[in-house]
Design a protein around this motif. Structure first.
Motif, PDB file in Angstrom:
ATOM      1  N   ASP A  42       0.856  -1.196  -0.064  1.00 48.00           N
ATOM      2  CA  ASP A  42      -0.140   0.149   0.032  1.00 48.00           C
ATOM      3  C   ASP A  42       0.726   1.332   0.171  1.00 48.00           C
ATOM      4  OD1 ASP A  42      -2.360  -1.384   0.018  1.00 48.00           O
ATOM      5  OD2 ASP A  42      -2.496  -1.317   2.243  1.00 48.00           O
ATOM      6  N   GLY A  43       2.012   1.176  -0.055  1.00 45.13           N
ATOM      7  CA  GLY A  43       2.927   2.386  -0.055  1.00 45.13           C
ATOM      8  C   GLY A  43       4.181   2.386   0.088  1.00 45.13           C
ATOM      9  N   PHE A  44       4.744   3.220   0.685  1.00 51.22           N
ATOM     10  CA  PHE A  44       6.288   3.299   1.014  1.00 51.22           C
ATOM     11  C   PHE A  44       6.621   4.149   2.024  1.00 51.22           C
ATOM     12  CE2 PHE A  44       4.850   6.896  -1.709  1.00 51.22           C
ATOM     13  CZ  PHE A  44       5.612   7.896  -0.927  1.00 51.22           C
ATOM     14  N   TYR A  45       7.686   3.997   2.648  1.00 49.42           N
ATOM     15  CA  TYR A  45       8.444   4.875   3.621  1.00 49.42           C
ATOM     16  C   TYR A  45       9.879   5.195   3.547  1.00 49.42           C
ATOM     17  CZ  TYR A  45      10.464   0.754   6.021  1.00 49.42           C
ATOM     18  OH  TYR A  45      11.122  -0.343   6.575  1.00 49.42           O
ATOM     19  N   TYR A  46      10.340   6.199   4.112  1.00 50.26           N
ATOM     20  CA  TYR A  46      11.784   6.388   4.236  1.00 50.26           C
ATOM     21  C   TYR A  46      12.146   6.739   5.561  1.00 50.26           C
ATOM     22  CZ  TYR A  46      16.121   6.321   1.580  1.00 50.26           C
ATOM     23  OH  TYR A  46      17.400   6.234   0.916  1.00 50.26           O
ATOM     24  N   ASP A  47      13.137   5.923   6.254  1.00 51.44           N
ATOM     25  CA  ASP A  47      13.653   6.189   7.490  1.00 51.44           C
ATOM     26  C   ASP A  47      14.729   7.235   7.297  1.00 51.44           C
ATOM     27  OD1 ASP A  47      11.886   4.570   8.818  1.00 51.44           O
ATOM     28  OD2 ASP A  47      13.298   2.926   8.995  1.00 51.44           O
ATOM     29  N   ILE A  48      14.681   8.168   8.181  1.00 52.49           N
ATOM     30  CA  ILE A  48      15.633   9.318   8.019  1.00 52.49           C
ATOM     31  C   ILE A  48      16.172  10.008   9.363  1.00 52.49           C
ATOM     32  CG2 ILE A  48      15.903  11.867   7.469  1.00 52.49           C
ATOM     33  CD1 ILE A  48      13.507  10.813   5.307  1.00 52.49           C
ATOM     34  N   GLU A  49      17.227  10.524   9.556  1.00 51.73           N
ATOM     35  CA  GLU A  49      17.711  10.761  10.845  1.00 51.73           C
ATOM     36  C   GLU A  49      17.807  12.292  10.618  1.00 51.73           C
ATOM     37  OE1 GLU A  49      20.891   9.561  13.887  1.00 51.73           O
ATOM     38  OE2 GLU A  49      21.936  10.586  12.238  1.00 51.73           O
ATOM     39  N   PHE A  50      16.886  13.171  11.348  1.00 50.05           N
ATOM     40  CA  PHE A  50      16.901  14.562  11.186  1.00 50.05           C
ATOM     41  C   PHE A  50      17.696  14.933  12.295  1.00 50.05           C
ATOM     42  CE2 PHE A  50      13.046  13.374   8.776  1.00 50.05           C
ATOM     43  CZ  PHE A  50      13.155  14.287   7.770  1.00 50.05           C
ATOM     44  N   PRO A  51      18.555  16.058  12.127  1.00 47.93           N
ATOM     45  CA  PRO A  51      19.299  16.831  13.117  1.00 47.93           C
ATOM     46  C   PRO A  51      18.284  17.494  14.230  1.00 47.93           C
ATOM     47  CG  PRO A  51      19.418  18.025  11.039  1.00 47.93           C
ATOM     48  CD  PRO A  51      18.677  16.891  10.460  1.00 47.93           C
ATOM     49  N   GLU A  52      17.145  17.869  13.733  1.00 42.04           N
ATOM     50  CA  GLU A  52      16.093  18.142  14.623  1.00 42.04           C
ATOM     51  C   GLU A  52      14.805  17.606  14.350  1.00 42.04           C
ATOM     52  OE1 GLU A  52      16.401  21.206  16.776  1.00 42.04           O
ATOM     53  OE2 GLU A  52      18.216  21.611  16.037  1.00 42.04           O
ATOM     54  N   PRO A  53      14.213  17.160  15.502  1.00 43.64           N
ATOM     55  CA  PRO A  53      12.800  16.478  15.079  1.00 43.64           C
ATOM     56  C   PRO A  53      11.936  17.360  14.279  1.00 43.64           C
ATOM     57  CG  PRO A  53      13.221  16.874  17.265  1.00 43.64           C
ATOM     58  CD  PRO A  53      14.214  17.499  16.853  1.00 43.64           C
ATOM     59  N   ILE A  54      11.413  16.607  13.422  1.00 43.80           N
ATOM     60  CA  ILE A  54      10.052  17.110  12.764  1.00 43.80           C
ATOM     61  C   ILE A  54       8.563  16.795  13.162  1.00 43.80           C
ATOM     62  CG2 ILE A  54      11.670  17.634  10.696  1.00 43.80           C
ATOM     63  CD1 ILE A  54       9.862  15.456   9.167  1.00 43.80           C
ATOM     64  N   THR A  55       7.775  17.665  12.841  1.00 44.59           N
ATOM     65  CA  THR A  55       6.427  17.162  13.117  1.00 44.59           C
ATOM     66  C   THR A  55       5.572  16.953  11.820  1.00 44.59           C
ATOM     67  OG1 THR A  55       5.780  19.597  13.038  1.00 44.59           O
ATOM     68  CG2 THR A  55       6.409  18.689  15.252  1.00 44.59           C
ATOM     69  N   PRO A  56       4.318  16.390  12.216  1.00 50.75           N
ATOM     70  CA  PRO A  56       3.579  16.179  10.852  1.00 50.75           C
ATOM     71  C   PRO A  56       3.119  17.370   9.929  1.00 50.75           C
ATOM     72  CG  PRO A  56       2.585  15.033  12.633  1.00 50.75           C
ATOM     73  CD  PRO A  56       3.796  15.873  13.377  1.00 50.75           C
ATOM     74  N   GLU A  57       3.413  18.490  10.906  1.00 53.70           N
ATOM     75  CA  GLU A  57       3.213  19.785  10.066  1.00 53.70           C
ATOM     76  C   GLU A  57       4.111  20.202   8.862  1.00 53.70           C
ATOM     77  OE1 GLU A  57       2.849  20.356  13.864  1.00 53.70           O
ATOM     78  OE2 GLU A  57       1.031  19.569  12.992  1.00 53.70           O
ATOM     79  N   ALA A  58       5.244  19.188   8.849  1.00 51.90           N
ATOM     80  CA  ALA A  58       6.321  19.488   7.908  1.00 51.90           C
ATOM     81  C   ALA A  58       5.754  18.736   6.619  1.00 51.90           C
ATOM     82  CB  ALA A  58       7.800  18.904   8.443  1.00 51.90           C
ATOM     83  N   LEU A  59       5.057  17.955   6.905  1.00 48.93           N
ATOM     84  CA  LEU A  59       4.743  16.965   5.415  1.00 48.93           C
ATOM     85  C   LEU A  59       4.140  17.820   4.265  1.00 48.93           C
ATOM     86  CD1 LEU A  59       3.427  13.829   7.272  1.00 48.93           C
ATOM     87  CD2 LEU A  59       5.390  14.404   6.670  1.00 48.93           C
ATOM     88  N   PRO A  60       3.254  18.612   4.553  1.00 50.89           N
ATOM     89  CA  PRO A  60       2.923  19.400   3.337  1.00 50.89           C
ATOM     90  C   PRO A  60       3.895  20.214   2.580  1.00 50.89           C
ATOM     91  CG  PRO A  60       1.354  19.913   5.332  1.00 50.89           C
ATOM     92  CD  PRO A  60       2.470  19.196   5.572  1.00 50.89           C
ATOM     93  N   ALA A  61       4.881  20.679   3.113  1.00 49.91           N
ATOM     94  CA  ALA A  61       6.038  21.281   2.592  1.00 49.91           C
ATOM     95  C   ALA A  61       6.899  20.446   1.822  1.00 49.91           C
ATOM     96  CB  ALA A  61       6.890  21.908   3.645  1.00 49.91           C
ATOM     97  N   ILE A  62       7.029  19.037   2.201  1.00 43.83           N
ATOM     98  CA  ILE A  62       7.776  18.021   1.839  1.00 43.83           C
ATOM     99  C   ILE A  62       7.071  17.790   0.317  1.00 43.83           C
ATOM    100  CG2 ILE A  62       9.006  15.856   1.782  1.00 43.83           C
ATOM    101  CD1 ILE A  62       9.115  16.299   4.957  1.00 43.83           C
ATOM    102  N   GLU A  63       5.575  17.834   0.398  1.00 45.64           N
ATOM    103  CA  GLU A  63       4.652  17.078  -0.615  1.00 45.64           C
ATOM    104  C   GLU A  63       4.836  18.353  -1.617  1.00 45.64           C
ATOM    105  OE1 GLU A  63       0.864  16.732   1.168  1.00 45.64           O
ATOM    106  OE2 GLU A  63       1.074  14.747   1.425  1.00 45.64           O
ATOM    107  N   LYS A  64       4.943  19.489  -1.363  1.00 47.41           N
ATOM    108  CA  LYS A  64       5.100  20.387  -2.239  1.00 47.41           C
ATOM    109  C   LYS A  64       6.331  20.321  -3.064  1.00 47.41           C
ATOM    110  CE  LYS A  64       3.678  25.390  -2.120  1.00 47.41           C
ATOM    111  NZ  LYS A  64       3.801  26.419  -1.157  1.00 47.41           N
TER     112      LYS A  64
END
Length: 639
Positions: free
Chosen positions: A101-123
Motif C-alpha cells: 500500500d505505499g512506501f516509507y523512508y527512515d531518516i535521521e533529522f538533526p532536529e525532530p520534525i512534526t507532521p506539520e512538515a509534511l505538506p512542505a515536503i509534498e510541495k
RNA sequence: GCUGGUGUAGCUCAAUGGUAGAGCAGCCGCCUUGUAAGCGGCAGGUUAUAGGUUCGAUUCCCAUCACCAGCUCCA
C-alpha cells in the motif's frame, strides 16, 4: 545480430541485439510505452533503458503488476527523500522501501520534525516531479561506493554496503543532485509519479533494533491514477470510522479495564455475537463427525516441559504456584487434548479422530502490542486436533481446507490467501518428520490447485503450517485459520493406536483453527460489517417500536411472539416520539425495526423498517416472523 | 518491551497557577406521538494515581498506571 524475445503470452519476436525494453514497448504501442515503468528480463527486474543482448523472456512492468507497483512506490520514496534533502540538507537517509500500500523512508533529522512538515515536503515533491528528472543508474565497486557515502557523511549507507560481499558491485541511482544507494530498478523519470500522498510520521529504529538510533519514518503512498489514490485514502478513512474499539463501546459489545490490560470483558451484546460464532461452528463440526472436549486452563508445569512449550514458548506463558508446586496457564490447548487421547486405547478403526475444543488460552504479550480485540492476552481458539493414520493425512488436510473456505464464505470473505510456513530455528523433531509434514501440506495444496506463498522459517515450533489470510471489504488482510501438521507431539506424549496387525503404532496429528481467535475474528467482523451485522448475528435482531402508549400492549405481544420464535427482540416503551425511537434503533444498528400503531394493532401486523433501508410497509406478524427465520437460517449477509 | 503523544462528567470535547463548563446520554415532569433528534427541569467531576515546586496545582516538574500512534513480535 538478431535476438529472440519471448513475451508472457508465449509469443516470440525478433529484435536487433541491444534493443531496450523501452524500444520494445514503443514498438508494441504508445499506450504500453507510456504505462511501462520497468522490465523483467529472464526474471530479473531492470530499468527500461537497459539493452538486451541475448535471447530472453521479457515482461514489461506497469503499475498493474505487483513488481511494477513496488518499483513505482520505491521510486516515490526516492523522490520524497530528494525533497527532504532539499528542505533539510543535514538529514541522513537510512532505508526507504516500498511496502504493501505505499512506501516509507527512515531518516535521521538533526532536529525532530512534526507532521506539520509534511505538506512542505509534498510541495517540494511536486516540484521535483515537474522538473522531470531522469533516474540514472551507476554501478561501482564496493570500496568506491563506501567512499562515496563516507564522503557524504552517511553512516547508514556505509553500514549497509559493508555488509555486502567484498566483490559486490554496488549500484547508485542519481536523479539530479540526489543520489541514493539502491538495487533498482526505477521508473524512468520523476514525472512518471502521477499521484502520491504523505500519510504519516513515526519513530522507527535503525534496522528495527531498539538499542540503535531512533529514526523518523515518513510514510507515503502513491498510485498511477489520482482516482485510485483517492479511493485508497477513502478506504483508510472508512477503516478509522469502523474501528472496532469505538464500535465495541457504542454498541455495548465489550470493554477493557485498567484492572486487566489486554483481557477483554464481554458485555451481553458482545457475548451474543461470540456465542453465535460458537453455535455456528459447533453445528458445522458436529455435522462432520467431530467430538468436543474442554480441558483445564491451569496445568502442572511438568506437562509444558514434556510438550516443549517450556523450551520454546516460555516467554509467552504465565506461571503460578498451587500447593507449592509449579503450574502454568495454558497458552495452547493441545497438551490437555493429548492427555484425553491417552486416557484410553485407540484402534486404527476409529481414525480419523476429530476433537474440537473452544479453548481459552492466555499468552503474555508485550504491553505495547495490545490492540482492542485484535491483540489480547487471553482469547478463545476454535481449536481442533485431528488424529489420523499417516496415509489419511493429505485427505484430512484437504477436508480442512474446504471447511475453512466454506466458513469464510458464510461471512462474505471470498478473497482468501494461503501461506505455507516451514521449520523455524527454535523447533523440535527430526528433519525427516518436518519434511514429511511439509510435503503433506504442499501436496494437498497442489492437488487442490490452490495458489500459495511460502514463508520460510515461520512454522510453529512443533510443525509446519498453512495459514489463511482473509481480505475484508476495506481490502485489509487478516491471518485467521491455520492448519499445522505435527509428528512431534504424538511422540513426546507417546500416543499410540492399535493397528490392523494388532501392534502399537504412532498416529499423526493435525492442529487446526478456523476463526483462529474468536475475539480477533469478532473484531474483524465488526470492522468488516461496520457494526451492521447480518440478521443471524445481530445482538438485537428486531426492535419493536410502538407509536404511542396505546400500542404498548401489542408491541409487547409482538416481542413475545418474536422471542418465542427464537428471535432476539426488544421493545422501546419510552414516551419518545416515533421519529426518536427510529433514530435510536438506527444508531444501535438493529437490523429490523417493527413499528406498531393503530393500523397494525388492528390487523395484528407491524410496519417493517430495515436498517438503513427506510419504511418497507406493513406485513402480518406471522409473515414477518417466517421471513426473518428464513433469513436467519440462510445466514444471509444482506436482507 | 522501546520511542513519542494523551489522560477533565457514562460518551464526545471546552477552560484555567486562585478548587471546572457544553452537547449527547441518564433521571424527573409536560407532550401522546406514524419512520433518523418535541419541550422544560434536575443530577452528575478529589480534573487517571502518588509525590514535588508554590501562599495556592486540575494547570508546572517527577514517578506510576492506562490508552493512542509507530517499532519489534503475533491468533
Amino acid at each position: 545480430m538478431e535476438i529472440k524475445i519471448t513475451f508472457p503470452d508465449g509469443k516470440e519476436q525478433s529484435y536487433p541485439a541491444g534493443v531496450t525494453p523501452r524500444q520494445i514497448a514503443e514498438g508494441i504501442g504508445p499506450g504500453l510505452a507510456k504505462a511501462a515503468l520497468a522490465a523483467q528480463v529472464d526474471g530479473l527486474n531492470v530499468d527500461l533503458d537497459v539493452p538486451i543482448n541475448k535471447d530472453a523472456a521479457l515482461r514489461l512492468l506497469t503499475f498493474k503488476d505487483p513488481e511494477g507497483r513496488d518499483i513505482y512506490r520505491h521510486s516515490s520514496s526516492h523522490i520524497m527523500a530528494q525533497a527532504v534533502l532539499r528542505l533539510y540538507p543535514k538529514a541522513l537517509l537510512a532505508i526507504g522501501p516500498a511496502i504493501e500500500d505505499g512506501f516509507y523512508y527512515d531518516i535521521e533529522f538533526p532536529e525532530p520534525i512534526t507532521p506539520e512538515a509534511l505538506p512542505a515536503i509534498e510541495k517540494e515533491m511536486e516540484k521535483i516531479i515537474k522538473e522531470d528528472i531522469v533516474f540514472k543508474r551507476r554501478e561501482l565497486p564496493r570500496d568506491e561506493a563506501i567512499r562515496f557515502f563516507a564522503d557524504a557523511g552517511n553512516k547508514f549507507k556505509v553500514e549497509l554496503i559493508r555488509e555486502l560481499p567484498d566483490d559486490a558491485v554496488v549500484s547508485i541511482y542519481h536523479q539530479g543532485e540526489f543520489a541514493d544507494l539502491c538495487r533498482g530498478p526505477h521508473i524512468p523519470s520523476t514525472k512518471h509519479l502521477k499521484a502520491f500522498k504523505l500519510t504519516g510520521l513515526a519513530g522507527a529504529y535503525w534496522r528495527g533494533d531498539e538499542k540503535r538510533e531512533m529514526l523518523t519514518r515518513i510514510y507515503g503512498t502513491s498510485f498511477a491514477d489520482p482516482k485510485e489514490l483517492k479511493e485508497h485514502l477513502a478506504l483508510i478513512e472508512e477503516a478509522k470510522k469502523r474501528d472496532h474499539r469505538a464500535l465495541g463501546k457504542e454498541l455495548d459489545l465489550f470493554s477493557f479495564h485498567g484492572e486487566g490490560p489486554g483481557f477483554p470483558f464481554f458485555h451481553h451484546n458482545g457475548l451474543v455475537l461470540y456465542n453465535q460464532l460458537i453455535s455456528f461452528c459447533r453445528a458445522e463440526l458436529y455435522k462432520r463427525g467431530y467430538m468436543e472436549i474442554k480441558t483445564p486452563i491451569i496445568l502442572n508445569e511438568e506437562l509444558w516441559h514434556r510438550s516443549g512449550h517450556w523450551d520454546h514458548y516460555r516467554d509467552n506463558m504465565y506461571f503460578t504456584d498451587i500447593d507449592e508446586k509449579a503450574y502454568a496457564v495454558k497458552p495452547m490447548n493441545c497438551p490437555g487434548g493429548l492427555l484425553i487421547y491417552r486416557s484410553r486405547l485407540h484402534s486404527y478403526r476409529e481414525f480419523p479422530i476429530k476433537v474440537a475444543e473452544f479453548g481459552q488460552v492466555h499468552r503474555h504479550e508485550k504491553s505495547g502490542v495490545l490492540h482492542g480485540l485484535f491483540r489480547v492476552r487471553t482469547f478463545t481458539q476454535d481449536d481442533a486436533h485431528v488424529f489420523c493414520l499417516p496415509e489419511q493425512l493429505e485427505d484430512e488436510i484437504g477436508k480442512l481446507v474446504e471447511l475453512i473456505l466454506y466458513f469464510y464464505k458464510v461471512f462474505g470473505f471470498e478473497d482468501v490467501r494461503i501461506e505455507l510456513s516451514t521449520r523455524p530455528e527454535s523447533s523440535i523433531g527430526s528433519d525427516e518428520m518436518w519434511d514429511r509434514a511439509t510435503r503433506a501440506l504442499q501436496n494437498t495444496l497442489e492437488k487442490m490447485k490452490i495458489a500459495h506463498k511460502i514463508n520460510p522459517g515461520d512454522g510453529a515450533f512443533y510443525g509446519p503450517k498453512i495459514d489463511f489470510h482473509i481480505r475484508d471489504c476495506l481490502k485489509r488482510t487478516w491471518q485467521c485459520a491455520t492448519i499445522q501438521v505435527d509428528f512431534s507431539m504424538p511422540e513426546r506424549f507417546d500416543l499410540t493406536y492399535v493397528g490392523e496387525d494388532g501392534k502399537e503404532h504412532r498416529p499423526v496429528m493435525i492442529h487446526r483453527a478456523i476463526f483462529g481467535s474468536l475475539e480477533r475474528f469478532l473484531g474483524i467482523l465488526i470492522e468488516h460489517y461496520a457494526g451492521n451485522f447480518p440478521l443471524w448475528l445481530a445482538p438485537v435482531q428486531a426492535a419493536v417500536l410502538p407509536i404511542s402508549e396505546k400500542h404498548f400492549g401489542w408491541a409487547e405481544e409482538v416481542r413475545k411472539k418474536l422471542e418465542e420464535a427464537g428471535i432476539r427482540a426488544a421493545t422501546n416503551l419510552s414516551d419518545e416520539k416515533i421519529t426518536r425511537k427510529v433514530r435510536t434503533a438506527e444508531m444501535q444498528k438493529i437490523p429490523a425495526m417493527l413499528i406498531v400503531g393503530d393500523k397494525e394493532m388492528e390487523s395484528r401486523s407491524a410496519a417493517v423498517r430495515r436498517h438503513g433501508a427506510g419504511d418497507l410497509g406493513a406485513k402480518p406478524l406471522e409473515q414477518i416472523i417466517s421471513d426473518m427465520l428464513k433469513e436467519i437460517a440462510e445466514k444471509r449477509i444482506k436482507p
